[in-house]
Write an enzyme that holds these catalytic residues in place. Structure first.
Site, PDB file in Angstrom:
ATOM      1  CB  CYS A  57     -17.939   5.836 -28.448  1.00 26.46           C
ATOM      2  SG  CYS A  57     -17.134   5.318 -29.946  1.00 26.46           S
TER       3      CYS A  57
ATOM      4  N   GLY B 271       0.760  -1.253   0.000  1.00 21.95           N
ATOM      5  CA  GLY B 271       0.000   0.000   0.000  1.00 21.95           C
ATOM      6  C   GLY B 271       0.780   1.287   0.000  1.00 21.95           C
TER       7      GLY B 271
HETATM    8  N1  LLP Z   1      -1.801  -6.794  -0.443  1.00 23.93           N
HETATM    9  C1  LLP Z   1      -3.124  -6.831  -0.572  1.00 23.93           C
HETATM   10  C2  LLP Z   1      -3.897  -7.781   0.259  1.00 23.93           C
HETATM   11  C3  LLP Z   1      -3.779  -5.980  -1.492  1.00 23.93           C
HETATM   12  O1  LLP Z   1      -5.105  -6.031  -1.596  1.00 23.93           O
HETATM   13  C4  LLP Z   1      -3.021  -5.086  -2.273  1.00 23.93           C
HETATM   14  C5  LLP Z   1      -3.661  -4.211  -3.248  1.00 23.93           C
HETATM   15  C6  LLP Z   1      -1.623  -5.083  -2.107  1.00 23.93           C
HETATM   16  C7  LLP Z   1      -1.045  -5.948  -1.181  1.00 23.93           C
HETATM   17  C8  LLP Z   1      -0.723  -4.194  -2.900  1.00 23.93           C
HETATM   18  O2  LLP Z   1      -0.966  -2.849  -2.679  1.00 23.93           O
HETATM   19  P1  LLP Z   1       0.014  -1.761  -3.334  1.00 23.93           P
HETATM   20  O3  LLP Z   1       1.359  -1.896  -2.658  1.00 23.93           O
HETATM   21  O4  LLP Z   1       0.092  -2.047  -4.770  1.00 23.93           O
HETATM   22  O5  LLP Z   1      -0.649  -0.478  -3.048  1.00 23.93           O
HETATM   23  N2  LLP Z   1      -6.183  -0.877  -9.008  1.00 23.93           N
HETATM   24  C9  LLP Z   1      -5.902   0.096  -7.976  1.00 23.93           C
HETATM   25  C10 LLP Z   1      -5.122  -0.479  -6.815  1.00 23.93           C
HETATM   26  C11 LLP Z   1      -5.776  -1.682  -6.177  1.00 23.93           C
HETATM   27  C12 LLP Z   1      -5.005  -2.240  -5.022  1.00 23.93           C
HETATM   28  C13 LLP Z   1      -5.626  -3.511  -4.535  1.00 23.93           C
HETATM   29  N3  LLP Z   1      -4.913  -4.189  -3.501  1.00 23.93           N
HETATM   30  C14 LLP Z   1      -5.190   1.294  -8.592  1.00 23.93           C
HETATM   31  O6  LLP Z   1      -4.965   1.311  -9.805  1.00 23.93           O
HETATM   32  O7  LLP Z   1      -4.885   2.261  -7.897  1.00 23.93           O
END
Ligand code: LLP
Length: 422
Positions: free
Chosen positions: A346, A239
């Site tokens: 579109c 995150g």
């Molecule tokens: N661990 C779990 C349980 C997660 O649900 C996620 C992301 C991560 C790790 C990794 O998080 P990161 O380090 O990438 O922030 N499509 C969205 C982001 C969705 C994130 C979902 N879960 C976007 O484009 O901003």
């Protein structure tokens, strides 16, 4: 820091000039930098130095097989959320014992796949899931290592669609119920409790929510140990946010995040696991597109480019900002002017940026969307029958297509016509 820089006025990925890739593969395309991917992994590794730790790359951010191979070679484990991701991780050479399985809706089939293939742990998100996992493991004569993902009811202060740590989100088990759920898990023959898991959201730009959540996890660790559980691993999720608008955003650094981990849970003697996705892949990739037309509207000018929301959905879905820069640097003295940068689809939602100041550009010019390496290609579709765009990997002065653009024929032939229509 990344490896997309101008040299003699031309944007390069490492040592490769982007117009060279454009001439070879056509636009639009994604391009990833090996050196940047490796560097981002190392930055996390260094941030946790001195603590027993394991980095599980959240492959949902970018699951291209070549990217996974780079991560695996660095020693990363994988955080997977589906049978498909598990299969990709294994195919990339990641041992099952380096894979953690997250997600609120794991099916019996997915559990079976992971138990047979090897798994580091399942991060369990509900009591029904725990009971099904116990059943499946017993049926296979195996024991499933688990953590329980707790929901600490902490506001991650990020976009509502990617916040996961509040009690009204679908994720995890309320932390207040955790002791009871661990008691149930501890009594199951098909389950072995190994630790605790928490993940409060994505694109966090403030460390305070992490600190609050990790303190609660520390407290819970002590309580669960008193209850007789052998809590030896803490999965603290992913995150950590990245700068999307480089001129005015400076999210916390992995070093500072590492300090928060050290200060909140460092004394517990647990192995620390983290699941970063975006910070590893996001600024390791860009999307390169060509201007099709420059169109002068009424009081508003548009740049219509050949990439669209099906290729990069983040602006349409999360109102996300991506820096947009010319591949050939503007000549000195040419004033930037506000444009709406839009794709050919579109829908008015097919807009990458509104009233963005960019240097004068016209048909045929190449434009790059920065910070597109995470949640870019993986979230793309073939909406409007636009074939998936190629992904290219650069390593020093070499580049290779790591996912090819399907031809129209390949795209069409994925559909099949029922016999009765012949
Ligand atoms: N661990 C779990 C349980 C997660 O649900 C996620 C992301 C991560 C790790 C990794 O998080 P990161 O380090 O990438 O922030 N499509 C969205 C982001 C969705 C994130 C979902 N879960 C976007 O484009 O901003």
């Amino acid at each position: 820091m990344d490896h997309f820089i101008y040299r003699d006025g031309i944007l390069h990925a490492e040592d490769v000039a982007l117009p060279e890739i454009a001439a070879s593969v056509g636009t639009p395309f994604y391009v990833y930098s090996t050196a940047t991917l490796e560097r981002h992994y190392q930055v996390f590794d260094e941030a946790l130095v001195g603590m027993d730790h394991f980095i599980c790359y959240a492959m949902k951010a970018n699951s291209n097989m070549a990217v996974l191979r780079i991560m695996a070679a660095m020693g990363a484990g994988m955080d997977v959320v589906s049978g498909g991701e598990y299969a990709r991780a294994i195919a990339a050479g990641v041992p099952g014992e380096h894979i953690v399985f997250s997600g609120v809706g794991k099916t019996r089939e997915e559990m079976t796949l992971a138990l047979n293939g090897g798994i580091r742990q399942f991060n369990v998100e509900s009591e029904p899931e725990l009971r099904v996992l116990n059943e499946v493991a017993l049926g296979l004569g195996k024991v499933a290592p688990i953590t329980v993902r707790v929901n600490p009811d902490v506001d991650a202060k990020t976009h509502a669609k990617i916040a996961t740590g509040k009690s009204d989100n679908k994720f995890g088990i309320p932390i207040s119920k955790a002791r009871a759920v661990y008691a149930e898990a501890g009594a199951m023959d098909g389950i072995e409790v190994v630790g605790i898991d928490v993940h409060i959201g994505s694109q966090l730009t403030d460390l305070a929510p992490y600190e609050a959540a990790f303190k609660m996890v520390a407290e819970l660790t002590e309580q669960l140990r008193e209850d007789g559980h052998n809590i030896r691993r803490l999965d603290l999720g992913g995150g950590l946010g990245i700068p999307y608008a480089r001129s005015n955003e400076a999210p916390p650094l992995p070093m500072e995040y590492g300090e928060v981990i050290r200060n909140t849970v460092g004394h517990l003697g647990c192995e620390i696991e983290i699941e970063p996705g975006r910070l590893i892949a996001g600024n390791s990739g860009i999307l390169v597109t060509s201007v099709i037309y420059r169109k002068e509207g009424e009081g508003r000018d548009f740049l219509i480019v050949d990439a669209a929301m099906n290729d990069l959905i983040r602006p349409a879905m999360y109102e996300a900002h991506h820096d947009i820069i010319p591949v050939v640097e503007a000549q000195a003295g040419l004033e930037p002017a506000p444009h709406d940068i839009v794709g050919p689809i579109c829908e008015s939602g097919d807009t990458f940026a509104q009233q963005r100041n960019i240097p004068p550009m016209d048909a045929g010019d190449l434009v790059a969307f920065r910070s597109a390496g995470a949640y870019g290609a993986v979230m793309s579709s073939e909406y409007n029958s636009r074939p998936l765009i190629p992904e290219v990997l650069v390593n020093g002065d070499q580049f290779a297509v790591v996912r090819a653009r399907p031809t129209y024929e390949e795209m069409i032939n994925r559909d099949t016509i029922p016999d009765w229509m012949d």
